[in-house]
Design a protein around this motif. Structure first.
Motif, PDB file in Angstrom:
ATOM      1  N   THR A 290     -10.552   1.111   5.507  1.00 39.16           N
ATOM      2  CA  THR A 290     -10.899   0.130   4.474  1.00 39.16           C
ATOM      3  C   THR A 290     -10.033  -1.111   4.660  1.00 39.16           C
ATOM      4  O   THR A 290     -10.496  -2.248   4.570  1.00 39.16           O
ATOM      5  CB  THR A 290     -10.647   0.722   3.069  1.00 39.16           C
TER       6      THR A 290
ATOM      7  N   ARG B  15      -9.867   7.151   5.658  1.00 36.67           N
ATOM      8  CA  ARG B  15     -10.751   6.239   4.911  1.00 36.67           C
ATOM      9  C   ARG B  15      -9.998   5.004   4.430  1.00 36.67           C
ATOM     10  O   ARG B  15     -10.496   3.884   4.522  1.00 36.67           O
ATOM     11  CB  ARG B  15     -11.387   6.987   3.732  1.00 36.67           C
TER      12      ARG B  15
ATOM     13  N   PRO C  43     -10.712  -2.305   9.312  1.00 35.87           N
ATOM     14  CA  PRO C  43     -11.895  -1.640   9.866  1.00 35.87           C
ATOM     15  C   PRO C  43     -11.970  -1.681  11.391  1.00 35.87           C
ATOM     16  O   PRO C  43     -12.604  -0.845  12.012  1.00 35.87           O
ATOM     17  CB  PRO C  43     -13.074  -2.395   9.239  1.00 35.87           C
TER      18      PRO C  43
END
Length: 702
Positions: free
Chosen positions: A670, A666, A673
């Motif tokens: 972030t 994740r 991307p």
């Protein structure tokens, strides 16, 4: 485009020396990758890990070598004893000795010239192999290795043992894997340096070398750093690909769905009971998601009979209030029809029009449903995957509900996304999935759990019974039927097979028909849809009182007044399946019983399974136990359905790395991307290595 750096690993294994089409077919049986319909590649071999080692550092001397142990001995060759001329059935023996005793090296169908050359009389040699004792005399049949004392350094001291299949020799597989390792290119590091430091991970190449060329049995431990490093890589590939699916799904931004509560209130008023606290909680979470402009991706987990269908209907009511349509997809036709039977009367009273669409609707009936969906006259459609085929067009599909998600992989999630203007998605499962597996299969989703049974449900008493007491059981069933009870009787097979001597549904039906007469019915997966429906209808209406069935009734079949379920050969079923089947009873307000009929003697795992079933009705406890007993591949049903069958990672040993990988994935996406920077490019290589290339295509598509 796949990075050219990886081309050597994507070559077919027939490009390796000594691997022709025939050997390639055998190797395909042992590689851990889910090949589907593709041929094995060189890269599949590097993840074919040894399951144990032969430790040749053990040199006890002849007299101290234990029966069956693999030992390495330094011995002096005394004499050769060839078989008598013309009698090939007598083995060739070579007698040797050391300070502790004498040993016979035994060879069948031997080449005398080869043995005379490799074991010259009077010389000292090193032999390695399995010790066998006959009548107090030690022997070694066909030693694995023979070397002159001066060449002994060439012997592998710790030798890996790989999984094999009939016709594939260890030597050929080892050679092929050695060649595959030599083709692994120098790759950039995709692992976050702080994670590598914290877990003292070696590099990818070092981890592979250590596992395939272990210096010590500990190098091959699933808990060792080399194996953990590769497990982390596999988890990271999985979590990055799920996060990319999630980002792609969210990027097709949905729209806020808010209604005035009119239809939802009408549905609630039509319910004969009030919702449980966890149903209210789940609904609040779903409504909050629907109100957001981003698309909803939520997994609703609830044990059998916890009331998921009602939550789904209320979510659909919200979608219809907002001016859209909802679709509920079930894995089987029986289940789709049952959902419709539950939903349609409630929907109707709230002014919603519901319809069904499966492979069975034909001609005019089908045309009417398709027209209603295209015009918007049908608000809610229930069906099988027919709902998401090319020909079906919706006026405005805003909510897709998928039941029994573990039968639908990531690909199917993307196919549904293509219908409508990126509909919100609610996925339901009655298979309680342990937390670790929720992360691997549904890391792209938010999760709601239903933890209570609806009001008025009675606990189910579970008993285990050996097959020897069969007649006693049938007497009790006969009595129960005469008192008006209904009974499911589950068999593992449709018809008896040669290989497995188990009672099939058809045989059991024939054997019980004289006892129960016309009150007995039969349903199994090979029957036509209409026949299955008729058998279920007769049982539901009470025309039949005993239903002999295969596991076709495992998911979602609802007959509230069925109070007894007998599961024959319960030892053949997994825990999750036993739990699903037991959930077919206890759905009304009468006390229910589940009888687990087993055949002695039971193995350890089967014993444990049956005792877990006796001790608890909590699906989540059962799922955690199932994970311990079976590992993750089987727990989610099949490997083919897009569920995570891992090549290297073992959930039971590496679960702690899964959360680290999810957080890492994740954070990575972030910051980057599109996976464009240096680490991002390296992670792209990782996705290809572990067969997650569909995620890379999403990057390009977006």
């Amino acid at each position: 485009m796949r990075p050219p750096l990886l081309d050597p690993l994507f070559a077919p294994i027939t490009s390796l020396d000594g691997v022709g089409p025939k050997v390639a077919k055998l190797i395909e049986n042992v590689v851990p990758a889910d090949l589907g319909d593709r041929a094995a590649r060189v890269g599949d071999l590097i993840f074919t890990l040894p399951h144990s080692v032969i430790d040749r550092r053990h040199r006890p001397g002849i007299a101290h070598a234990a029966e069956g142990a693999i030992v390495t001995l330094e011995v002096r060759v005394d004499r050769h004893q060839p078989p008598p001329r013309g009698n090939r059935s007598v083995p060739y023996r070579v007698y040797v000795h050391d300070d502790t005793g004498e040993l016979a090296l035994t060879f069948f169908h031997a080449h005398a010239a080869y043995l005379e050359k490799s074991l010259p009389e009077g010389e000292w040699v090193v032999v390695s192999g399995r010790m066998e004792w006959f009548n107090g005399r030690p022997s070694m049949v066909h030693p694995d290795h023979i070397a002159r004392l001066e060449d002994a350094a060439s012997l592998p001291l710790v030798e890996p043992v790989y999984p094999l299949t009939a016709g594939l020799s260890a030597k050929i597989l080892r050679r092929a894997i050695g060649q595959a390792l030599a083709r692994v290119p120098a790759m950039p590091e995709w692992m976050d340096p702080s994670i590598a430091r914290r877990h003292t991970f070696p590099s990818f190449a070092q981890a592979l070398q250590r596992l395939h060329n272990p210096a010590d049995p500990l190098d091959l431990s699933a808990e060792g750093v080399a194996w953990r490093r590769l497990a982390y890589d596999e988890f990271l590939a999985g979590q990055v690909s799920l996060a990319l699916v999630r980002a792609n799904t969210r990027r097709l931004s949905g729209r806020p769905l808010t209604g005035d509560g009119r239809i939802e209130d009408a549905v609630r008023r039509a319910l004969p009971y009030s919702l449980t606290a966890s149903q209210e909680q789940a609904l609040a979470e779903i409504n909050a998601d629907l109100a957001e402009p981003e698309r909803m991706l939520r997994l609703l987990q609830g044990d059998v009979g916890s009331g998921k269908t009602v939550v789904a209907l209320l979510a659909a009511a919200r979608a219809v209030e907002a001016g859209g349509q909802a679709a509920l997809m079930a894995p089987t036709e029986i289940l789709a029809r049952q959902h419709l039977a539950t939903i349609a009367p409630l929907a109707e009273r709230a002014g919603m029009r519901a319809a069904i669409l499966t492979g069975r609707e034909k001609g005019r009936e089908r045309a009417e449903v398709l027209e209603g969906l295209a015009s918007g006259a049908i608000h809610l459609v229930v069906g099988t995957h027919a709902l998401f085929q090319e020909a079906v067009a919706y006026r405005d599909l805003v909510l897709a509900i998928v039941d029994e998600q573990h039968r639908f992989g990531v690909h199917q999630r993307l196919a549904i996304t293509a219908k409508g203007n990126a509909p919100d998605m609610l996925v339901m499962t009655a298979t309680p999935i342990p937390r670790t597996l929720v992360l691997t299969a549904f890391g792209d989703m938010d999760v709601s759990r239903l933890t209570e049974k609806p009001a008025g449900r009675q606990p189910i008493k579970t008993v285990t019974l050996p097959l020897e007491r069969f007649d006693e059981l049938v007497d009790r069933m006969h009595k129960a039927v005469s008192e008006g009870q209904k009974i499911y009787w589950i068999c593992p097979l449709v018809e008896e097979s040669e290989e497995i001597k188990l009672m099939s549904a058809e045989d059991r039906f024939n054997s019980l028909k004289p006892v129960f007469g016309s009150a007995i019915g039969l349903v199994h997966g090979r029957m036509k849809g209409a026949e299955k429906d008729e058998a279920m209808r007769a049982f539901k209406s009470g025309e039949t009182r005993v239903l002999i069935a295969t596991t076709v009734i495992e998911v979602g079949v609802d007959v509230p007044d069925a109070t007894i379920i007998v599961i024959e050969h319960a030892e053949r079923f997994g825990l999750a399946q036993l739990h699903q089947l037991r959930g077919r009873v206890g759905r009304g307000d009468r006390a229910s019983t589940c009888v687990l009929l087993f055949k002695d003697p039971l193995g350890e795992t089967a014993k444990r399974r049956l005792s877990v079933m006796r001790d608890t009705e909590d699906g989540f406890v059962i799922a955690e136990e199932d994970l311990k007993l079976r590992g993750e591949g089987e727990l989610l049903g099949t490997r083919q359905s897009g569920t995570p069958g891992f090549q290297v990672a073992r959930i039971e040993s590496h679960a702690d790395l899964l959360e680290v990988a999810r957080d890492d994935a994740r954070l990575l996406l972030t910051r980057d991307p599109d996976l464009q920077d240096e680490r991002g490019q390296a992670v792209r290589l990782l996705l290809y290595l572990f067969g997650r290339d569909e995620a890379v295509r999403l990057l390009r598509a977006g």
